[in-house]
Design a protein around this motif. Structure first.
Motif, PDB file in Angstrom:
ATOM      1  N   ILE A 170      -9.763   8.151  -6.216  1.00  0.00           N
ATOM      2  CA  ILE A 170      -9.730   9.366  -7.009  1.00  0.00           C
ATOM      3  C   ILE A 170     -10.223   9.011  -8.403  1.00  0.00           C
ATOM      4  N   ASP A 171     -11.187   9.803  -8.893  1.00  0.00           N
ATOM      5  CA  ASP A 171     -11.746   9.606 -10.224  1.00  0.00           C
ATOM      6  C   ASP A 171     -10.660   9.895 -11.254  1.00  0.00           C
ATOM      7  N   LEU A 172     -10.391   8.924 -12.153  1.00  0.00           N
ATOM      8  CA  LEU A 172      -9.298   9.072 -13.098  1.00  0.00           C
ATOM      9  C   LEU A 172      -9.569  10.116 -14.175  1.00  0.00           C
ATOM     10  N   LYS A 173     -10.834  10.461 -14.400  1.00  0.00           N
ATOM     11  CA  LYS A 173     -11.148  11.461 -15.399  1.00  0.00           C
ATOM     12  C   LYS A 173     -11.034  12.884 -14.840  1.00  0.00           C
ATOM     13  N   THR A 174     -11.543  13.084 -13.625  1.00  0.00           N
ATOM     14  CA  THR A 174     -11.562  14.438 -13.059  1.00  0.00           C
ATOM     15  C   THR A 174     -10.342  14.743 -12.205  1.00  0.00           C
ATOM     16  N   HIS A 175      -9.605  13.692 -11.772  1.00  0.00           N
ATOM     17  CA  HIS A 175      -8.460  13.819 -10.855  1.00  0.00           C
ATOM     18  C   HIS A 175      -8.874  14.359  -9.490  1.00  0.00           C
ATOM     19  N   MET A 176     -10.162  14.244  -9.208  1.00  0.00           N
ATOM     20  CA  MET A 176     -10.703  14.666  -7.912  1.00  0.00           C
ATOM     21  C   MET A 176     -11.288  13.447  -7.219  1.00  0.00           C
ATOM     22  N   PRO A 177     -11.502  13.533  -5.899  1.00  0.00           N
ATOM     23  CA  PRO A 177     -12.046  12.376  -5.178  1.00  0.00           C
ATOM     24  C   PRO A 177     -13.396  11.943  -5.747  1.00  0.00           C
ATOM     25  N   ALA A 178     -13.563  10.632  -5.860  1.00  0.00           N
ATOM     26  CA  ALA A 178     -14.856  10.091  -6.255  1.00  0.00           C
ATOM     27  C   ALA A 178     -15.758  10.175  -5.038  1.00  0.00           C
ATOM     28  N   VAL A 179     -17.000  10.510  -5.241  1.00  0.00           N
ATOM     29  CA  VAL A 179     -17.921  10.701  -4.124  1.00  0.00           C
ATOM     30  C   VAL A 179     -18.746   9.440  -3.951  1.00  0.00           C
ATOM     31  N   ALA A 180     -18.737   8.884  -2.727  1.00  0.00           N
ATOM     32  CA  ALA A 180     -19.533   7.699  -2.426  1.00  0.00           C
ATOM     33  C   ALA A 180     -20.994   8.089  -2.417  1.00  0.00           C
ATOM     34  N   GLY A 181     -21.808   7.149  -2.818  1.00  0.00           N
ATOM     35  CA  GLY A 181     -23.222   7.502  -2.787  1.00  0.00           C
ATOM     36  C   GLY A 181     -24.072   6.387  -3.266  1.00  0.00           C
TER      37      GLY A 181
END
Length: 181
Positions: A170-181
């Motif tokens: 989870i992205d600590l800035k957005t609090h949403m899942p980090a997207v693999a890519g």
């Protein structure tokens, strides 16, 4: 606010009670913070470290108990119960061995130091994000369903770590899942 839990082992050859050791450590913290405040006021010495020290909110030291994990297996299904703050991962070789190669997932990267020597596979990491964690369509569907703070739905905070992405990816800035890519 970033929260860091520290564990400090204290050894002594003196015969002293645990309570006295806790009091001594607290006194050392108090003296150090007082010294840091004086350094900030006088601007003499290691100002940056002193300023940071005066901004820390340090709780009183306590005697740590050994963290506990109870793993219960019934019908081939493992379930765990643990004290707060314990990072637990259960890896099932049986499930791993029957999965298609493209969907095989090892343990999270923070377990690599204990998993690798024991032959347990570790998830492939791309940057700070495990490639198997989440895809763009999954992220989009969360947003479309109205989820705006996935972090609090997964662990409730406090397990963030120090990188840009926690071990739940989870992205600590957005609090949403980090997207693999």
């Amino acid at each position: 606010m970033q929260v860091v839990n520290l564990s400090i082992q204290v050894k002594t050859t003196s015969v002293v009670s645990t309570e006295d050791i806790v009091l001594i450590v607290q006194r050392l913290i108090d003296v150090g913070l007082d010294d840091a405040s004086k350094t900030v006021r006088s601007d003499d010495g290691d100002f940056d470290s002193a300023r940071l020290a005066t901004e820390l909110q340090i709780e009183a030291p306590t005697v740590a108990k050994q963290p506990r994990v109870l793993v219960v297996v019934q019908g081939g299904v493992a379930e765990h119960f643990s004290d707060n703050g314990v990072d637990v991962e259960i890896f099932d070789w049986d499930d791993y061995n029957v999965e298609e190669d493209a969907s095989k997932v090892g343990v999270p990267a923070q377990f690599a130091d204990i998993a690798t020597p024991n032959g347990v596979p570790v998830r492939e990491v791309i940057g700070q994000v495990a490639s198997s964690e989440i895809s763009e369509p999954c992220f989009t569907s969360l947003l479309q369903s109205g989820v705006t703070d996935y972090c609090n739905q997964v662990c409730g905070g406090g397990e963030c770590g120090s990188g840009p992405v926690c071990h739940y990816c989870i992205d600590l800035k957005t609090h949403m899942p980090a997207v693999a890519g």
